[in-house]
Motif scaffolding. Sequence first.
Motif, short mmCIF file in Angstrom:
data_model
loop_
_atom_site.label_atom_id
_atom_site.label_comp_id
_atom_site.label_asym_id
_atom_site.label_seq_id
_atom_site.Cartn_x
_atom_site.Cartn_y
_atom_site.Cartn_z
N VAL A 1 0.87 -1.18 0.00
CA VAL A 1 0.00 0.00 0.00
C VAL A 1 0.90 1.22 0.00
N HIS A 2 0.71 2.12 -0.96
CA HIS A 2 1.57 3.29 -1.08
C HIS A 2 0.71 4.55 -1.25
N GLY A 3 1.00 5.56 -0.45
CA GLY A 3 0.28 6.82 -0.62
C GLY A 3 0.68 7.85 0.40
N GLY A 4 0.80 9.08 -0.07
CA GLY A 4 1.07 10.20 0.83
C GLY A 4 2.53 10.39 1.14
N LEU A 5 2.88 11.69 1.31
CA LEU A 5 4.26 12.05 1.67
C LEU A 5 4.33 12.95 2.90
N ASN B 1 0.16 16.21 6.87
CA ASN B 1 -0.86 17.26 6.81
C ASN B 1 -1.32 17.54 5.38
N GLN B 2 -1.14 16.55 4.49
CA GLN B 2 -1.62 16.70 3.13
C GLN B 2 -2.38 15.45 2.70
N ILE B 3 -3.50 15.64 2.05
CA ILE B 3 -4.20 14.54 1.38
C ILE B 3 -3.61 14.43 -0.02
N PRO B 4 -3.10 13.26 -0.41
CA PRO B 4 -2.38 13.14 -1.68
C PRO B 4 -3.31 13.01 -2.88
N THR B 5 -2.71 13.13 -4.04
CA THR B 5 -3.47 12.94 -5.28
C THR B 5 -3.71 11.46 -5.55
N ASN B 6 -2.68 10.63 -5.34
CA ASN B 6 -2.74 9.22 -5.73
C ASN B 6 -2.43 8.30 -4.55
N VAL B 7 -3.07 7.17 -4.57
CA VAL B 7 -2.71 6.05 -3.70
C VAL B 7 -2.78 4.79 -4.55
#
Length: 383
Positions: free
Chosen positions: A233-237, A240-246
């Motif tokens: 499972v990969h997502g977010g960096l 405090n940010q909701i990412p574009t992709n997961v």
Amino acid sequence: MDRDLLDKLTAWRRHLHAHPELGREEKMTSAFVQEKLTELGVPFVANVGGYGVVATLTKGASERTVGLRADMDALPIQEVNDLPYKSKTANVMHACGHDGHTTSLLGAAALLKADDGWSGTVQFVFQPAEEGTGGALAMLADGVLERFPMERVFALHNWPGLEAGTVAVHRGPVMSEAGRFKITLTGKAGHAALPEQTHDPIVAMGHLIVALQTIVSRNVDPMESAVVSIGQVHGGLASNQIPTNVFIEGTFRTFVPAVRDRLLARLQGIAENIAATFEMTAAVEFNYGVATINTAPEEDMAAAAGEAAGLPVRRDMKASTTGEDFAYFLEKRPGCYIWMGNGPVVEGGVLHNDRYNFNDAILPAASGWFAAVAKQALASNAP
């Protein structure tokens, strides 16, 4: 098998264990196989489908042919065993016993070279890149079956937990189709404190992960077998940010094409519809192989070979949802894939475990079975 040959094979196996190479990188392993074939006086052709090697022995006047195959590659695993011959390569080890398979096939070449009690041609196929990197397909694309004729093919895999030296012959399916998938959800990024301005792919992915677990329980006939497992499972960096992709990646296993097709249709439909529910898009990628399925006459030859070699034979083992690219050889030629008992599991050392180790005590059994099944096939009246 005489003591001198067993000592040689043990030393060869331990050398290979100490110097593992990943699929498509088996340059040293291939060179080692070529060196030992030269010592044995068995002619060979190198660089078949990559680092593959095919050796050929012919005796007598028979025009019958048979192929014996062993895999050579290792896995990207850091070995934790405390052995004098432990892997010298960081994060690479023979955690599946291909070092033992390769050595066993060399042993079979030695046994058949010294044995004048057979007639025909034996092709010894040392295959690279079995662990998901296309070695069987590469050899087939390089014309291995046409360049080195074989009417039927046989192979083995060591099996931890099965009594050492036992030959397990399955009826039909042995191992499943091994498939992989990747699903990417694309939403709208934004500040985690302002979620109403985003389309959150992490929340959607949570729903998707749970929903995918219903495929086997609600879309596959209970009398059939299937597996869907998510391994990444990969997502977010940033917190405090909701990412574009997961994205997630996983594997699926089936034995029957109709079950596979239904599973993939549900995988696609569930992903797209959950994405739509959360106002985003889904991209689904997948690939799959074929199931490893024995043919009946060759099953009987494999069992008879075990008996001829003085080994216990079992024909009651259930198929495994692991995968094996020897299946591609079995698509083209009749044959049989057996399990050779590796003995009790030691310290959790199952296949693909960082404590796994091939049992050198079964080298005579594995080499003996390879040699015996070649003789069975060449002497058979089957077309």
